[in-house]
Design a protein around this motif. Structure first.
Motif, short mmCIF file in Angstrom:
data_model
loop_
_atom_site.label_atom_id
_atom_site.label_comp_id
_atom_site.label_asym_id
_atom_site.label_seq_id
_atom_site.Cartn_x
_atom_site.Cartn_y
_atom_site.Cartn_z
N ARG A 202 -1.29 -5.70 1.88
CA ARG A 202 -0.13 -6.31 1.62
C ARG A 202 -0.53 -7.78 1.13
N GLU A 203 -1.17 -8.27 1.69
CA GLU A 203 -1.67 -9.89 1.14
C GLU A 203 -2.75 -9.83 0.15
N HIS A 204 -3.47 -8.70 -0.04
CA HIS A 204 -4.50 -8.58 -1.34
C HIS A 204 -4.38 -7.97 -2.20
N HIS A 205 -3.77 -6.82 -1.70
CA HIS A 205 -3.48 -5.63 -3.04
C HIS A 205 -2.06 -5.15 -2.82
N SER A 206 -1.09 -6.13 -3.05
CA SER A 206 0.25 -5.83 -2.72
C SER A 206 0.85 -4.46 -3.84
N LEU A 207 0.38 -4.61 -5.07
CA LEU A 207 1.00 -3.59 -5.90
C LEU A 207 0.25 -2.18 -5.45
N TRP A 208 -1.11 -2.26 -5.13
CA TRP A 208 -1.62 -1.03 -4.74
C TRP A 208 -1.01 -0.45 -3.48
N LEU A 209 -0.61 -1.35 -2.38
CA LEU A 209 0.26 -0.73 -1.23
C LEU A 209 1.37 -0.32 -1.57
N GLU A 210 2.06 -1.00 -2.46
CA GLU A 210 3.36 -0.30 -2.83
C GLU A 210 3.38 1.12 -3.67
N GLU A 211 2.39 1.21 -4.35
CA GLU A 211 2.12 2.30 -4.89
C GLU A 211 1.68 3.54 -3.86
N GLU A 212 1.07 3.21 -3.05
CA GLU A 212 0.66 4.04 -1.73
C GLU A 212 1.74 4.37 -0.88
N ALA A 213 2.84 3.41 -0.98
CA ALA A 213 4.16 3.49 -0.07
C ALA A 213 4.99 4.71 -0.77
N ARG A 214 4.93 4.63 -2.23
CA ARG A 214 5.90 5.59 -2.85
C ARG A 214 5.32 7.02 -2.59
N LYS A 215 4.13 6.99 -2.62
CA LYS A 215 3.61 8.39 -2.30
C LYS A 215 3.63 8.85 -1.01
N GLY A 216 4.02 8.09 -0.11
CA GLY A 216 4.11 8.33 1.22
C GLY A 216 2.81 8.10 2.08
N ARG A 217 1.90 7.40 1.47
CA ARG A 217 0.68 7.19 2.29
C ARG A 217 0.70 6.07 2.85
N ALA A 218 1.64 5.15 2.67
CA ALA A 218 1.62 3.85 3.64
C ALA A 218 2.86 3.68 4.23
N PRO A 219 3.40 2.85 5.33
CA PRO A 219 4.78 2.51 5.83
C PRO A 219 5.34 1.79 4.69
N GLN A 220 6.55 2.17 4.63
CA GLN A 220 7.83 1.45 3.54
C GLN A 220 7.85 -0.16 4.08
N ALA A 221 8.04 -0.43 5.48
CA ALA A 221 8.68 -1.67 5.64
C ALA A 221 7.53 -2.49 6.34
N PRO A 222 7.70 -3.89 6.09
CA PRO A 222 6.65 -4.71 6.34
C PRO A 222 6.22 -4.38 8.10
N ALA A 223 5.08 -4.68 8.35
CA ALA A 223 4.60 -4.31 9.55
C ALA A 223 4.37 -5.84 10.34
N VAL A 224 4.53 -6.02 11.44
CA VAL A 224 4.76 -7.14 12.37
C VAL A 224 3.29 -7.33 12.81
N GLY A 225 2.99 -8.66 12.54
CA GLY A 225 1.38 -8.75 12.99
C GLY A 225 1.57 -9.19 14.37
N HIS A 226 0.42 -9.60 15.18
CA HIS A 226 0.34 -10.06 16.40
C HIS A 226 -0.94 -11.00 16.49
N ARG A 227 -1.28 -11.96 15.78
CA ARG A 227 -2.17 -12.92 15.74
C ARG A 227 -2.16 -13.77 17.11
N ALA A 228 -3.51 -13.58 17.64
CA ALA A 228 -3.81 -14.26 18.91
C ALA A 228 -3.61 -15.75 18.71
N PRO A 229 -3.18 -16.62 19.68
CA PRO A 229 -3.41 -17.95 19.32
C PRO A 229 -4.66 -18.42 19.03
N ALA A 230 -4.78 -19.70 18.34
CA ALA A 230 -6.19 -20.23 18.33
C ALA A 230 -6.73 -20.90 19.44
N GLU A 231 -8.25 -20.82 19.76
CA GLU A 231 -8.59 -21.41 20.85
C GLU A 231 -8.78 -22.60 20.69
#
Length: 351
Positions: free
Chosen positions: A322-351
């Motif tokens: 979504r961050e680096h190839h958003s147009l491609w991901l949208e096209e894949e979502a329309r074809k049913g190859r990727a989730p439609q809704a944004p995914a929630v991340g879980h970044r670990a806190p910085a050390e």
């Protein structure tokens, strides 16, 4: 008997006198001949003259324009004794080529080190998600890796021919360096064929995705978001930077391979001058290609989080896509190859 002895003695004295008279004359004649033989070579119109100019120097000046001999075999190029362009080629290979190549390659590495120290690893801003999307299938990854592995070996063995004796001989010794170079030259010759095969396969499967369009302009203006965190320009399956790498490999690699085959099969399609030109083209384009691929390797490995997965498993994180190839991901979502809704991340806190 005494009369015969007296006559013989007179004849002997007469022969000795004649010999004494002939020796100086013969010496004078030989000296004259030697002087004629050792006469200095007449200088040409542009030749330097003076008491310190030797016959060898004058001969060299006479041959500055090239010199052809005569041979009795069909191979007419064997009659070439001196070719001025050969000296220019040798001077370029031993001088400018090594200097420019060293500055360009070391400069590329130094620039990436500085960029990494300043920018750090480009992280997924939203953090990795629990969802993944197929980016490249097995055939596409095969085309990429056969090209990549072949290129790495070709690059290393080619650089060894230019810099190896200065870098590796002090480390390995002459015997080990000789063995390494012999096998490296064989690898360089034979791996050129899978390299070309990989280029052809990539051209067939990816050319339609690498046609420049207006989205590339915005990506270039934003420098791909490499220098600003959280700002990622929209891109299709390949962004503008990847398109540059694609055409660099396909077009530049194709010319490098073609010039390499001219060198691998000498004098089949050209003469000595053509061989020298092929070497210059092969060397210059190879250095430029290596410098560009260094940046590509950096981004695809330590430079960007999640990028290696595209050519590793073939599946990438949805947030990365979504961050680096958003147009491609949208096209894949329309074809049913990727989730439609944004995914929630879980970044670990910085050390």
């Amino acid at each position: 008997m005494s009369m015969m002895t007296l006559g013989f003695g007179r004849a002997l004295r007469l022969a000795a006198l004649t010999l004494l008279l002939l020796v100086p004359a013969a010496g004078a004649g030989a000296q004259t001949t030697a002087n004629q033989t050792a006469a200095p070579i007449p200088p040409g119109p542009n030749a330097l003259t003076g008491p310190d100019i030797s016959n060898e120097q004058l001969l060299f000046q006479q041959l500055q324009g090239g010199f052809q001999g005569r041979v009795s075999i069909p191979d007419r190029k064997s009659a070439t004794l001196i070719q001025p362009e050969g000296r220019e080629w040798r001077e370029f290979r031993q001088g400018a080529l090594k200097t420019v190549a060293a500055v360009l390659l070391l400069g590329s590495l130094a620039g990436l080190v500085v960029f990494y120290m300043v920018r750090g690893k480009i992280r997924i801003d939203a953090g990795p998600s629990r969802f993944r999307v197929q980016r490249f299938n097995g055939f596409e990854r095969f085309a990429h890796w056969i090209t990549a592995v072949s290129f790495l070996v070709l690059a290393l063995t080619g650089l060894n021919l230019v810099f190896g004796r200065y870098i590796l001989i002090p480390l390995l010794g002459p015997e080990a360096f000789t063995t390494l170079t012999i096998y490296g030259k064989l690898a360089h010759n034979f791996l050129s064929f899978p390299f070309v095969l990989g280029i052809v396969l990539m051209l067939l499967v990816w050319v339609r995705h690498n046609i420049p369009d207006r989205t590339d302009i915005a990506w270039i203006k934003a420098a791909g978001g490499l220098f600003a965190k959280g700002k990622h320009p929209a891109a299709k399956k390949f962004n503008a930077g990847q398109k540059v790498i694609f055409w660099m490999v396909v077009a530049g690699g194709g010319v490098v391979a073609a010039s390499g085959y001219v060198l691998l099969f000498p004098f089949y399609v050209t003469d000595v001058a053509g061989m020298q030109l092929a070497h210059l083209v092969h060397a210059v384009l190879s250095v430029l290609l290596i410098a560009g691929i260094i940046g590509h390797i950096y981004i695809g490995s330590v430079g960007m989080e999640g990028a290696f997965d595209a050519m590793g498993s073939g599946q990438v994180d949805v947030n990365w896509a979504r961050e680096h190839h958003s147009l491609w991901l949208e096209e894949e979502a329309r074809k049913g190859r990727a989730p439609q809704a944004p995914a929630v991340g879980h970044r670990a806190p910085a050390e």
